[in-house]
Design a protein around this motif. Structure first.
Motif, mmCIF file in Angstrom:
data_model
loop_
_atom_site.group_PDB
_atom_site.id
_atom_site.type_symbol
_atom_site.label_atom_id
_atom_site.label_comp_id
_atom_site.label_asym_id
_atom_site.label_seq_id
_atom_site.Cartn_x
_atom_site.Cartn_y
_atom_site.Cartn_z
ATOM 1 N N TRP A 66 -12.247 7.626 -5.226
ATOM 2 C CA TRP A 66 -12.898 7.474 -6.458
ATOM 3 C C TRP A 66 -13.737 8.757 -6.687
ATOM 4 O O TRP A 66 -13.800 9.191 -7.831
ATOM 5 C CB TRP A 66 -13.762 6.281 -6.577
ATOM 6 N N HIS A 116 -7.005 -0.771 -11.802
ATOM 7 C CA HIS A 116 -5.995 -1.497 -11.032
ATOM 8 C C HIS A 116 -5.390 -1.240 -9.831
ATOM 9 O O HIS A 116 -5.445 -1.755 -8.892
ATOM 10 C CB HIS A 116 -5.087 -1.953 -11.958
ATOM 11 N N ARG A 164 0.872 -1.161 0.088
ATOM 12 C CA ARG A 164 0.007 0.205 -0.143
ATOM 13 C C ARG A 164 0.873 1.263 0.062
ATOM 14 O O ARG A 164 1.977 1.347 0.903
ATOM 15 C CB ARG A 164 -0.818 -0.115 1.176
ATOM 16 N N THR A 211 -1.822 -3.985 -6.348
ATOM 17 C CA THR A 211 -3.079 -4.126 -6.844
ATOM 18 C C THR A 211 -4.195 -3.290 -5.720
ATOM 19 O O THR A 211 -3.895 -3.831 -4.547
ATOM 20 C CB THR A 211 -3.470 -5.416 -7.066
ATOM 21 N N ALA A 212 -5.045 -2.568 -6.036
ATOM 22 C CA ALA A 212 -5.884 -1.871 -5.144
ATOM 23 C C ALA A 212 -5.074 -1.387 -3.999
ATOM 24 O O ALA A 212 -5.738 -1.143 -2.812
ATOM 25 C CB ALA A 212 -7.051 -2.645 -4.862
ATOM 26 N N ILE A 223 -10.403 -7.644 -9.315
ATOM 27 C CA ILE A 223 -10.152 -6.300 -9.106
ATOM 28 C C ILE A 223 -11.003 -5.508 -9.880
ATOM 29 O O ILE A 223 -11.523 -4.474 -9.128
ATOM 30 C CB ILE A 223 -8.863 -6.325 -10.068
ATOM 31 N N ALA A 257 -7.089 2.175 -4.627
ATOM 32 C CA ALA A 257 -7.763 1.509 -3.505
ATOM 33 C C ALA A 257 -9.104 1.726 -3.851
ATOM 34 O O ALA A 257 -9.693 2.820 -3.897
ATOM 35 C CB ALA A 257 -7.303 1.998 -2.239
ATOM 36 N N PRO A 258 -9.852 0.698 -3.377
ATOM 37 C CA PRO A 258 -11.428 0.672 -3.520
ATOM 38 C C PRO A 258 -12.124 1.398 -2.473
ATOM 39 O O PRO A 258 -12.709 0.922 -1.848
ATOM 40 C CB PRO A 258 -11.717 -0.771 -3.710
ATOM 41 N N ALA A 297 -13.039 -2.415 -7.685
ATOM 42 C CA ALA A 297 -13.072 -1.081 -8.312
ATOM 43 C C ALA A 297 -14.559 -0.694 -8.454
ATOM 44 O O ALA A 297 -14.942 0.421 -8.181
ATOM 45 C CB ALA A 297 -12.149 -0.917 -9.303
#
Length: 186
Positions: free
Chosen positions: A112, A103, A28, A64-65, A170, A106-107, A174
């Motif tokens: 977002w 990709h 992260r 990833t994320a 993934i 982070a979700p 997302a």
């Protein structure tokens, strides 16, 4: 460079400072964006850092994320990030050269929300009860952006031979964050 803190806090690193020395154990990362790097050589260094993530199969797997972003120096600015023209310009310029957010980002719906509102045209705002300004999203622009993001995701996954089950996981994570951010299915 330190790894993730024991409490789970991601490592912070200034985008444009060189990501080639990231430890392999890092999963992260908070990229801090400096508005002074929003154009010219600074933007070029930022894009190089991002490309280092997406061009490296190990980084693609590791992060990833796992990427967060924050703008430095805005702690006392009362404006919402998506209403600051320099923030919008910087994220748009980065996105034009590095569209792999699906990709890596982070979700987290709040992340977002900021990214989407910066990348999409802003319509008229409405003041919400909490004092913030809400903007209706241009559905056609959102659909086009989602298509661009999905194509980039598929290209990245094809390039790095990401397994189908991982691709689906993934994308689903997302999309769930994006749906929460937008308040609807996209």
């Amino acid at each position: 460079m330190a790894l993730d803190d024991p409490d789970g806090t991601p490592q912070r690193l200034a985008l444009g400072s060189g990501l080639d020395a990231l430890p392999t154990e890092l999963h992260r990362l908070v990229l801090t964006l400096n508005l002074a790097d929003g154009s010219g050589e600074g933007l070029g260094r930022c894009v190089e850092d991002l490309l280092h993530l997406s061009d490296n199969t190990i980084r693609v797997e590791q992060l990833t994320a796992g990427v967060y972003f924050a703008f430095s120096g805005l702690d006392r600015d009362p404006r919402q990030v998506h209403t600051i023209p320099e923030c919008r310009d910087m994220l748009r310029a980065l996105h034009e050269r590095w569209p792999y957010w699906l990709h890596f980002l982070a979700p987290v719906p709040e992340l977002w929300t900021v990214l989407l509102l910066c990348l999409l045209p802003l319509g008229p705002g409405v003041r919400l009860p909490n004092g913030r300004i809400g903007h209706e999203l241009d559905r056609k622009a959102l659909k086009n952006l989602m298509l661009d993001l999905t194509i980039a995701l598929n290209d990245l996954h094809e390039q790095h031979k990401v397994k189908l089950v991982d691709r689906q996981r993934i994308f689903k994570a997302a999309m769930q964050a994006i749906e929460q951010a937008t308040g609807s299915r996209v």
